[in-house]
Write a protein that holds these residues in place. Structure first.
Motif, short mmCIF file in Angstrom:
data_model
loop_
_atom_site.label_atom_id
_atom_site.label_comp_id
_atom_site.label_asym_id
_atom_site.label_seq_id
_atom_site.Cartn_x
_atom_site.Cartn_y
_atom_site.Cartn_z
N THR A 1 -64.76 65.40 -41.47
CA THR A 1 -63.44 66.05 -40.79
C THR A 1 -63.29 65.59 -40.04
O THR A 1 -64.19 65.41 -38.96
CB THR A 1 -63.61 67.14 -40.77
OG1 THR A 1 -63.75 67.92 -40.97
CG2 THR A 1 -63.10 67.38 -42.62
N SER A 2 -61.90 64.95 -39.01
CA SER A 2 -62.01 64.38 -37.04
C SER A 2 -61.19 66.44 -37.15
O SER A 2 -61.46 66.97 -37.43
CB SER A 2 -61.30 63.60 -37.18
OG SER A 2 -60.63 63.31 -35.94
N ASN A 3 -62.05 66.17 -35.54
CA ASN A 3 -61.42 67.31 -34.66
C ASN A 3 -60.27 66.49 -34.53
O ASN A 3 -59.92 67.33 -32.71
CB ASN A 3 -62.58 68.19 -33.51
CG ASN A 3 -63.07 66.30 -32.76
OD1 ASN A 3 -63.08 65.42 -32.82
ND2 ASN A 3 -64.19 67.29 -31.63
N VAL A 4 -59.53 65.71 -34.06
CA VAL A 4 -58.27 65.44 -33.97
C VAL A 4 -57.18 65.83 -34.42
O VAL A 4 -57.12 64.87 -35.90
CB VAL A 4 -58.45 63.13 -33.04
CG1 VAL A 4 -57.42 62.80 -32.05
CG2 VAL A 4 -60.04 63.48 -32.41
N ASN A 5 -56.38 65.97 -33.69
CA ASN A 5 -55.07 66.45 -34.64
C ASN A 5 -54.41 64.73 -34.13
O ASN A 5 -53.63 64.97 -32.80
CB ASN A 5 -54.36 67.22 -34.00
CG ASN A 5 -52.92 67.43 -34.32
OD1 ASN A 5 -52.71 67.04 -34.94
ND2 ASN A 5 -52.31 68.98 -34.35
N THR A 6 -54.11 64.29 -35.36
CA THR A 6 -53.46 62.79 -35.17
C THR A 6 -51.98 62.82 -35.23
O THR A 6 -51.67 62.04 -34.42
CB THR A 6 -53.63 62.15 -36.55
OG1 THR A 6 -54.42 62.36 -37.04
CG2 THR A 6 -53.30 60.67 -35.78
N ILE A 7 -51.15 64.15 -35.57
CA ILE A 7 -49.69 64.12 -35.42
C ILE A 7 -49.45 64.27 -33.42
O ILE A 7 -48.93 63.41 -32.45
CB ILE A 7 -49.40 65.05 -36.10
CG1 ILE A 7 -49.43 64.84 -37.41
CG2 ILE A 7 -47.66 64.79 -35.73
CD1 ILE A 7 -48.75 63.27 -37.73
N ARG A 8 -50.05 65.11 -33.01
CA ARG A 8 -50.43 65.41 -31.80
C ARG A 8 -50.65 63.90 -30.84
O ARG A 8 -49.63 64.00 -29.56
CB ARG A 8 -51.27 67.06 -31.06
CG ARG A 8 -50.45 67.18 -29.96
CD ARG A 8 -51.47 67.84 -29.26
NE ARG A 8 -51.30 69.82 -30.10
CZ ARG A 8 -52.56 70.41 -30.75
NH1 ARG A 8 -53.69 69.27 -30.63
NH2 ARG A 8 -52.87 70.95 -32.23
#
Length: 80
Positions: A36-43
């Motif tokens: 899993t990524s630690n980046v919030n794509t929407i934000r």
């Protein structure tokens, strides 16, 4: 590795062990799993759009300031 200084550089970012053994850990490697990524794509996309719109607004402001300055110089420099 307990003693990373015992690694020998082979080039292109590759190292080989010089008799050193790797530290034992409780980690496991599972095949067929996704990390899993630690980046919030929407934000991040929202931030990118906001920054792009801010840049465009400032770019238009600078262009309008340049246009007004040019008009001022044309009026001042025009012979009477």
């Amino acid at each position: 590795f307990e003693k990373p200084y015992r690694l020998v550089k082979e080039g292109a970012g590759l190292y080989r062990s010089d008799g050193a053994t790797a530290c034992e850990t409780a980690s496991t490697v599972q095949t067929g799993m996704l990390e899993t990524s630690n980046v919030n794509t929407i934000r991040e996309m929202t931030s990118l759009i906001t920054n792009q719109r801010t840049f465009e607004a400032l770019q238009k402001s600078i262009a309008e300031h340049d246009n007004m300055t040019s008009q001022l110089f044309m009026k001042v420099a025009r012979p009477a």
